[in-house]
Design a protein around this motif. Structure first.
Motif, PDB file in Angstrom:
ATOM      1  N   VAL A  52      29.717  53.759  93.504  1.00 19.96           N
ATOM      2  CA  VAL A  52      31.105  53.455  93.118  1.00 19.96           C
ATOM      3  C   VAL A  52      31.154  52.160  92.320  1.00 19.96           C
ATOM      4  CG1 VAL A  52      33.416  52.879  93.959  1.00 19.96           C
ATOM      5  CG2 VAL A  52      32.116  54.727  95.040  1.00 19.96           C
ATOM      6  N   GLU A  53      30.455  51.145  92.779  1.00 22.50           N
ATOM      7  CA  GLU A  53      30.438  49.869  92.054  1.00 22.50           C
ATOM      8  C   GLU A  53      29.890  50.060  90.643  1.00 22.50           C
ATOM      9  OE1 GLU A  53      28.258  47.179  94.543  1.00 22.50           O
ATOM     10  OE2 GLU A  53      29.847  47.116  96.056  1.00 22.50           O
ATOM     11  N   PHE A  54      28.833  50.867  90.504  1.00 21.96           N
ATOM     12  CA  PHE A  54      28.264  51.160  89.188  1.00 21.96           C
ATOM     13  C   PHE A  54      29.304  51.844  88.298  1.00 21.96           C
ATOM     14  CE2 PHE A  54      26.262  54.290  86.384  1.00 21.96           C
ATOM     15  CZ  PHE A  54      25.521  53.448  85.573  1.00 21.96           C
ATOM     16  N   MET A  55      29.949  52.858  88.827  1.00 26.56           N
ATOM     17  CA  MET A  55      30.930  53.596  88.029  1.00 26.56           C
ATOM     18  C   MET A  55      32.109  52.721  87.621  1.00 26.56           C
ATOM     19  SD  MET A  55      29.607  56.469  87.400  1.00 26.56           S
ATOM     20  CE  MET A  55      31.021  57.136  86.544  1.00 26.56           C
ATOM     21  N   LEU A  56      32.509  51.809  88.493  1.00 27.28           N
ATOM     22  CA  LEU A  56      33.632  50.918  88.170  1.00 27.28           C
ATOM     23  C   LEU A  56      33.287  49.927  87.066  1.00 27.28           C
ATOM     24  CD1 LEU A  56      35.096  50.264  91.718  1.00 27.28           C
ATOM     25  CD2 LEU A  56      36.137  51.607  89.862  1.00 27.28           C
ATOM     26  N   LYS A  57      32.003  49.731  86.808  1.00 27.87           N
ATOM     27  CA  LYS A  57      31.600  48.883  85.686  1.00 27.87           C
ATOM     28  C   LYS A  57      31.770  49.619  84.359  1.00 27.87           C
ATOM     29  CE  LYS A  57      28.378  46.121  88.302  1.00 27.87           C
ATOM     30  NZ  LYS A  57      27.746  44.881  87.969  1.00 27.87           N
ATOM     31  N   HIS A  58      31.906  50.950  84.431  1.00 27.50           N
ATOM     32  CA  HIS A  58      32.008  51.777  83.229  1.00 27.50           C
ATOM     33  C   HIS A  58      33.393  52.381  83.027  1.00 27.50           C
ATOM     34  CE1 HIS A  58      27.716  51.523  82.414  1.00 27.50           C
ATOM     35  NE2 HIS A  58      27.554  51.593  83.721  1.00 27.50           N
ATOM     36  N   GLN A  59      34.150  52.533  84.101  1.00 27.02           N
ATOM     37  CA  GLN A  59      35.472  53.154  84.014  1.00 27.02           C
ATOM     38  C   GLN A  59      36.398  52.517  85.042  1.00 27.02           C
ATOM     39  OE1 GLN A  59      34.944  57.322  84.790  1.00 27.02           O
ATOM     40  NE2 GLN A  59      34.115  57.753  82.781  1.00 27.02           N
ATOM     41  N   ALA A  60      37.678  52.526  84.731  1.00 29.31           N
ATOM     42  CA  ALA A  60      38.683  52.069  85.697  1.00 29.31           C
ATOM     43  C   ALA A  60      38.769  53.089  86.831  1.00 29.31           C
ATOM     44  CB  ALA A  60      40.037  51.934  85.014  1.00 29.31           C
ATOM     45  N   ALA A  61      39.175  52.648  88.001  1.00 31.96           N
ATOM     46  CA  ALA A  61      39.248  53.524  89.167  1.00 31.96           C
ATOM     47  C   ALA A  61      40.084  54.769  88.890  1.00 31.96           C
ATOM     48  CB  ALA A  61      39.802  52.755  90.362  1.00 31.96           C
ATOM     49  N   GLY A  62      41.194  54.622  88.206  1.00 31.68           N
ATOM     50  CA  GLY A  62      42.068  55.748  87.910  1.00 31.68           C
ATOM     51  C   GLY A  62      41.491  56.739  86.913  1.00 31.68           C
ATOM     52  N   ASP A  63      40.462  56.338  86.201  1.00 26.96           N
ATOM     53  CA  ASP A  63      39.833  57.213  85.204  1.00 26.96           C
ATOM     54  C   ASP A  63      38.602  57.947  85.731  1.00 26.96           C
ATOM     55  OD1 ASP A  63      41.722  56.428  83.345  1.00 26.96           O
ATOM     56  OD2 ASP A  63      40.458  54.833  82.535  1.00 26.96           O
ATOM     57  N   LEU A  64      38.203  57.651  86.955  1.00 28.99           N
ATOM     58  CA  LEU A  64      37.032  58.308  87.524  1.00 28.99           C
ATOM     59  C   LEU A  64      37.359  59.761  87.874  1.00 28.99           C
ATOM     60  CD1 LEU A  64      35.733  55.511  89.919  1.00 28.99           C
ATOM     61  CD2 LEU A  64      34.711  56.239  87.752  1.00 28.99           C
ATOM     62  N   PRO A  65      36.373  60.659  87.750  1.00 26.77           N
ATOM     63  CA  PRO A  65      36.606  62.054  88.141  1.00 26.77           C
ATOM     64  C   PRO A  65      36.777  62.171  89.654  1.00 26.77           C
ATOM     65  CG  PRO A  65      34.322  61.717  87.504  1.00 26.77           C
ATOM     66  CD  PRO A  65      35.036  60.436  87.219  1.00 26.77           C
ATOM     67  N   ASP A  66      37.331  63.285  90.108  1.00 31.77           N
ATOM     68  CA  ASP A  66      37.550  63.509  91.542  1.00 31.77           C
ATOM     69  C   ASP A  66      36.248  63.635  92.316  1.00 31.77           C
ATOM     70  OD1 ASP A  66      40.278  63.513  91.123  1.00 31.77           O
ATOM     71  OD2 ASP A  66      40.419  65.701  90.998  1.00 31.77           O
ATOM     72  N   ARG A  67      35.211  64.147  91.640  1.00 36.70           N
ATOM     73  CA  ARG A  67      33.903  64.335  92.270  1.00 36.70           C
ATOM     74  C   ARG A  67      32.842  63.758  91.345  1.00 36.70           C
ATOM     75  NH1 ARG A  67      33.783  67.907  96.429  1.00 36.70           N
ATOM     76  NH2 ARG A  67      31.675  68.665  96.054  1.00 36.70           N
ATOM     77  N   ILE A  68      31.920  63.024  91.919  1.00 40.36           N
ATOM     78  CA  ILE A  68      30.821  62.445  91.157  1.00 40.36           C
ATOM     79  C   ILE A  68      29.518  62.817  91.846  1.00 40.36           C
ATOM     80  CG2 ILE A  68      29.715  60.318  90.384  1.00 40.36           C
ATOM     81  CD1 ILE A  68      32.473  59.012  90.303  1.00 40.36           C
ATOM     82  N   ASP A  69      28.629  63.446  91.088  1.00 41.37           N
ATOM     83  CA  ASP A  69      27.318  63.832  91.600  1.00 41.37           C
ATOM     84  C   ASP A  69      26.285  62.864  91.021  1.00 41.37           C
ATOM     85  OD1 ASP A  69      24.813  65.108  92.108  1.00 41.37           O
ATOM     86  OD2 ASP A  69      25.844  67.037  92.228  1.00 41.37           O
ATOM     87  N   LEU A  70      25.422  62.350  91.870  1.00 44.38           N
ATOM     88  CA  LEU A  70      24.403  61.402  91.418  1.00 44.38           C
ATOM     89  C   LEU A  70      23.501  62.025  90.349  1.00 44.38           C
ATOM     90  CD1 LEU A  70      23.588  58.484  91.949  1.00 44.38           C
ATOM     91  CD2 LEU A  70      21.926  59.332  93.593  1.00 44.38           C
ATOM     92  N   VAL A  71      23.303  63.327  90.405  1.00 42.78           N
ATOM     93  CA  VAL A  71      22.504  64.019  89.386  1.00 42.78           C
ATOM     94  C   VAL A  71      23.165  63.854  88.012  1.00 42.78           C
ATOM     95  CG1 VAL A  71      21.683  66.284  88.614  1.00 42.78           C
ATOM     96  CG2 VAL A  71      21.540  65.669  91.034  1.00 42.78           C
ATOM     97  N   ASP A  72      24.488  63.976  87.963  1.00 40.99           N
ATOM     98  CA  ASP A  72      25.218  63.819  86.702  1.00 40.99           C
ATOM     99  C   ASP A  72      25.144  62.385  86.188  1.00 40.99           C
ATOM    100  OD1 ASP A  72      25.913  66.501  86.845  1.00 40.99           O
ATOM    101  OD2 ASP A  72      27.848  66.082  87.804  1.00 40.99           O
ATOM    102  N   ILE A  73      25.212  61.418  87.085  1.00 40.30           N
ATOM    103  CA  ILE A  73      25.094  60.016  86.673  1.00 40.30           C
ATOM    104  C   ILE A  73      23.718  59.775  86.064  1.00 40.30           C
ATOM    105  CG2 ILE A  73      24.944  57.634  87.509  1.00 40.30           C
ATOM    106  CD1 ILE A  73      27.113  58.365  89.550  1.00 40.30           C
ATOM    107  N   SER A  74      22.701  60.321  86.708  1.00 44.07           N
ATOM    108  CA  SER A  74      21.337  60.165  86.205  1.00 44.07           C
ATOM    109  C   SER A  74      21.204  60.729  84.797  1.00 44.07           C
ATOM    110  CB  SER A  74      20.363  60.862  87.156  1.00 44.07           C
ATOM    111  OG  SER A  74      19.062  60.832  86.641  1.00 44.07           O
ATOM    112  N   ALA A  75      21.845  61.860  84.540  1.00 38.09           N
ATOM    113  CA  ALA A  75      21.771  62.496  83.227  1.00 38.09           C
ATOM    114  C   ALA A  75      22.617  61.763  82.185  1.00 38.09           C
ATOM    115  CB  ALA A  75      22.220  63.949  83.333  1.00 38.09           C
TER     116      ALA A  75
END
Length: 92
Positions: free
Chosen positions: A55-78
Motif C-alpha cells: 500500500v505504501e508503495f502504491m501511494l507513492k504512485h497514485q492517490a488513495a482515491g485513484d487506486l483500484p479496488d483490487r491489487i495483485d502483487l503479480v500485476d505490480i511486478s509486471a
C-alpha cells in the motif's frame, strides 16, 4: 504519505483488506498476495508487513482515491520495474 493512516486486516488466505484513511475519507482496497513468494523469489511473504509495504508503495504512485479496488502483487511486478525491490525496502 504522512496524511494517510493505513489499517490492514486479513480477509482470507492470500487476501488482505487495506483501509486507507485520509483527510477526505477512507478508501478500501483488497490486496492479493497469494503469489507473493513466487513473484518475489521468496523475498516477500503473504503477510501483513508485505500488505502494508505494498500500500505504501502504491501511494507513492497514485492517490488513495485513484487506486483500484483490487491489487495483485503479480500485476505490480509486471507494471513497475523495481516494484518488488521497492516493496521489500519499505518492509524494512
Amino acid at each position: 504519505m504522512a496524511e494517510e493512516d493505513i489499517d490492514i486486516e486479513l480477509q482470507d488466505t492470500g487476501e488482505f483488506l487495506a483501509s486507507i484513511h485520509t483527510d477526505t475519507g477512507t478508501e478500501e482496497i483488497v490486496l492479493i498476495l497469494s503469489d507473493a513468494e513466487d513473484v518475489s523469489d521468496g523475498v516477500l511473504g503473504n503477510d501483513e508487513a508485505t500488505a502494508r509495504a505494498t500500500v505504501e508503495f502504491m501511494l507513492k504512485h497514485q492517490a488513495a482515491g485513484d487506486l483500484p479496488d483490487r491489487i495483485d502483487l503479480v500485476d505490480i511486478s509486471a507494471a513497475y520495474d523495481g516494484g518488488i525491490e521497492a516493496i521489500r525496502d519499505l518492509r524494512s
